[in-house]
Scaffold this active site. Structure first.
Site, PDB file in Angstrom:
ATOM      1  CB  SER A  53      -0.946   0.007   1.205  1.00 35.67           C
ATOM      2  OG  SER A  53      -0.243  -0.260   2.405  1.00 35.67           O
ATOM      3  CD  GLU A 123      -2.171  -8.766  -2.530  1.00 40.28           C
ATOM      4  OE1 GLU A 123      -2.744  -8.883  -3.637  1.00 40.28           O
ATOM      5  OE2 GLU A 123      -1.989  -7.667  -1.976  1.00 40.28           O
ATOM      6  CD  GLU A 190      -7.397  -5.748   1.754  1.00 38.77           C
ATOM      7  OE1 GLU A 190      -6.270  -6.285   1.643  1.00 38.77           O
ATOM      8  OE2 GLU A 190      -7.632  -4.584   1.350  1.00 38.77           O
TER       9      GLU A 190
HETATM   10  O1  KIV Z   1      -0.427  -3.411   1.728  1.00 40.67           O
HETATM   11  C1  KIV Z   1      -1.153  -3.349   2.722  1.00 40.67           C
HETATM   12  O2  KIV Z   1      -1.246  -2.341   3.423  1.00 40.67           O
HETATM   13  C2  KIV Z   1      -1.914  -4.546   3.076  1.00 40.67           C
HETATM   14  C3  KIV Z   1      -2.937  -4.417   4.161  1.00 40.67           C
HETATM   15  C4  KIV Z   1      -4.127  -3.709   3.656  1.00 40.67           C
HETATM   16  C5  KIV Z   1      -3.266  -5.719   4.775  1.00 40.67           C
HETATM   17  O3  KIV Z   1      -1.727  -5.572   2.508  1.00 40.67           O
END
Ligand code: KIV
Length: 272
Positions: A53, A123, A190
Site C-alpha cells: 500500500s 497474496e 481482507e
Molecule cells: O499493503 C497493505 O497495506 C496490506 C494491508 C491492507 C493488509 O496488505
C-alpha cells in the site's frame, strides 16, 4: 492502556501463534518509513506491515501494482532501523512471485538480506502454493493474504467485499487450510463477510488477522495513514479513524504560512 496477556520483549512468529492460543488479539499496522515505524513500535504494536500500500500512500499510485522490489526494500530497511520490539512483515510486490517459484524465492531472499525484514507476505492461495513452499524451504516465514487481494484488482474490477457467494467462500476456506498446511505462520483476510472470517479463524491454529473482516478473527490490521485520518478521501465502513490529522495538519500548515508571511516567525528567541 495495555491489555496484553503476556509481555513480550520481542515479537516473533511463534509469539503470534502463542497469542492466538492464549486468546490475545494481535495488533498490526502499516509503516513505510523510520519516523512512523519508531512511533508505532514505541506504542507497543505487535506487527508492522511494510505493505505494498506504500504504492498508494507514499507514491500516490492508483493501485499497488507499480511498486518495485527495490522500493519495498528501501521502505522495509527504513522501518527495520526504527524498531526494537515488533515483528516486521514485508509485502512481496506484484510480479515478483507469481508464476515462478525460483523468482519468488529470489525476491524473498532479497527482502530478508537487504532490508532485514522478519517475514514476507504474499497474496493468493493454491495458485501460488509452489512459490510459498519454495520460500518456506529457505527458512523465511510467510504470511498469507486472501479475500480482497489488491494486486489482482484488474481481475476483480472493484475493491468491494469478496467471497459473498458460496463458491468463492468455499475456495477461500480451502485456500486458508492449504496455506496453514504449507506452513504459513499467519494469514491476512481482507474485506470478507465477518461470519466467514470467524469460521476460517476458528478452523485454523495459525492466527488470522483481519481488515474489514469483523471481530471474530485473531487480530486486526489497518493502514496507519488511514486510521490517523491523514487520507480523508478513503472512507470504507471498516475504517475507524482515531485522529483527524488531515484537518490538524492543514491548520498547522496554514498557521505556519501566516506566521511566515506576517513576519511573526521567527521571533527574537527563535534565531541566533
Ligand atoms: O499493503 C497493505 O497495506 C496490506 C494491508 C491492507 C493488509 O496488505
Amino acid at each position: 492502556m495495555s491489555v496484553a496477556k503476556k509481555q513480550y520483549k520481542r515479537i516473533t512468529v511463534k509469539s503470534l501463534i502463542e497469542m492466538k492460543a492464549n486468546k490475545e488479539k494481535i495488533s498490526m499496522l502499516t509503516a513505510y518509513d523510520y519516523t512512523m515505524a519508531k512511533i508505532v513500535d514505541d506504542a507497543g504494536i505487535d506487527v508492522i506491515l511494510v505493505g505494498d500500500s506504500a504504492s498508494n500512500v507514499m507514491a500516490g499510485h492508483e493501485t499497488t501494482l507499480p511498486i518495485t522490489l527495490d522500493q519495498m526494500i528501501y521502505h522495509a530497511s527504513s522501518v527495520i532501523r526504527a524498531i526494537d520490539r515488533c515483528l516486521v512483515v514485508v509485502d512481496l510486490p506484484f510480479g515478483t512471485y507469481q508464476g515462478n517459484s525460483k523468482n519468488a524465492l529470489d525476491s524473498a531472499i532479497r527482502i530478508m538480506k537487504e532490508s532485514g525484514g522478519h517475514a514476507v507476505k504474499l497474496e493468493g492461495g493454491s495458485e501460488i502454493s509452489e512459490s510459498i513452499s519454495r520460500i518456506l524451504t529457505a527458512g523465511i516465514p510467510v504470511m498469507g493474504h486472501l479475500g480482497l487481494t489488491p494486486q489482482s484488482i484488474y481481475k476483480f474490477g472493484t475493491y468491494t467485499v469478496r467471497a459473498k457467494e458460496e463458491a468463492e467462500a468455499e475456495k477461500l476456506k480451502e485456500d486458508a487450510k492449504l496455506l496453514e498446511e504449507l506452513g504459513c505462520f499467519a494469514l491476512v483476510l481482507e474485506k470478507v463477510p465477518a461470519k466467514l472470517a470467524q469460521e476460517v479463524a476458528e478452523s485454523l491454529t495459525i492466527p488470522v488477522i483481519g481488515i474489514g473482516a469483523g471481530s471474530g478473527v485473531d487480530g486486526q490490521v489497518l493502514v496507519t495513514h488511514d486510521m490517523l485520518g491523514m487520507t480523508h478521501e478513503f472512507n470504507p465502513r471498516f475504517l475507524r479513524r482515531y485522529l483527524d490529522l488531515y484537518s490538524e495538519m492543514t491548520t498547522a500548515f496554514k498557521q505556519y504560512i501566516g506566521d511566515v508571511k506576517s513576519l511573526d516567525f521567527p521571533n527574537d528567541k527563535e534565531q541566533y
